[in-house]
Design a protein around this motif. Sequence first.
Motif: not given
Length: 285
Positions: A97, A100, A103, A105-106, A121, A123, A146, A166
């Motif tokens: 993602d 992200s 989180g 959608d992760v 994820g 970011d 992440f 995304s």
Amino acid sequence: MADDATLRSGDLKEQIRERYAERARRVGEQPAAAGCCGSSSGSCCGTTQAAPTDELARGLYDDDDTAELPAKAVQASLGCGNPTALAELRPGEVVLDLGSGGGIDVLLSARRVGPTGKAYGLDMTDEMLALARENQRRAAVENVEFLKGEIENVPLPDESVDVVISNCVINLSLDKDKVLAEAFRVLKPGGRFAVSDMVFQGDLSLVPEVIRSSVEAWGGCIAGALEERDYVARLARVGFADAEVVPTTDYREKYGREIEQACGVSLPADVDLVGAFVRATKPVD
């Protein structure tokens, strides 16, 4: 509008980073504002006005999707779609993602790919990463990782993921071609690009300069949006096949008045702004 509302490439990324950091800090302290360019309270173009409920996130995710997620994951959502539902994720797949955030959608992807799969994820905002990792802990999800980094430089090996998703983030990038090239690089042959994004339909030259150059409008997912045919062409140039843009939400129809009130101008009659599902495939050969 912030300052003189002009787009300055040197500090735009930092301003976007701070907007998302502020969103993360606000989650849990008061009811969160709606996501990209949509709110019953008139929130638009990156403003931070709080709304009683997160109307956009509520409209994007089914109750079954969010019932088992931490509330803060839903409140932090700044998306314009639900790529996890549209991407048709399968058990055992590896998902990345881009951007992200908190989180949501992760965590949803991790549920869909199951214990034999994995969801990454990515970011650039420390505050969002901290919030996402706390949401992961609260959700007790193990097949998630992440990563800190920028979507223009993904810290994963070549051909390491099955699906790139995304949610209203690629439009924020100042180098979208690099983002798309990175997505292509990390996908395995046959892998899928499946993102929700803001997209213009029509002649972008007709969009007022105050919108196209506005820092506020960039932060609110408007100014950086590509025209749909340009999006498809860029995907093809980096190597993707079968690229298409499928509109999912008409933001001109739904939030035109809010956009005009917050940005000071309206979209021209011949240009539309939509939330869309953008998909493409990395060829096997």
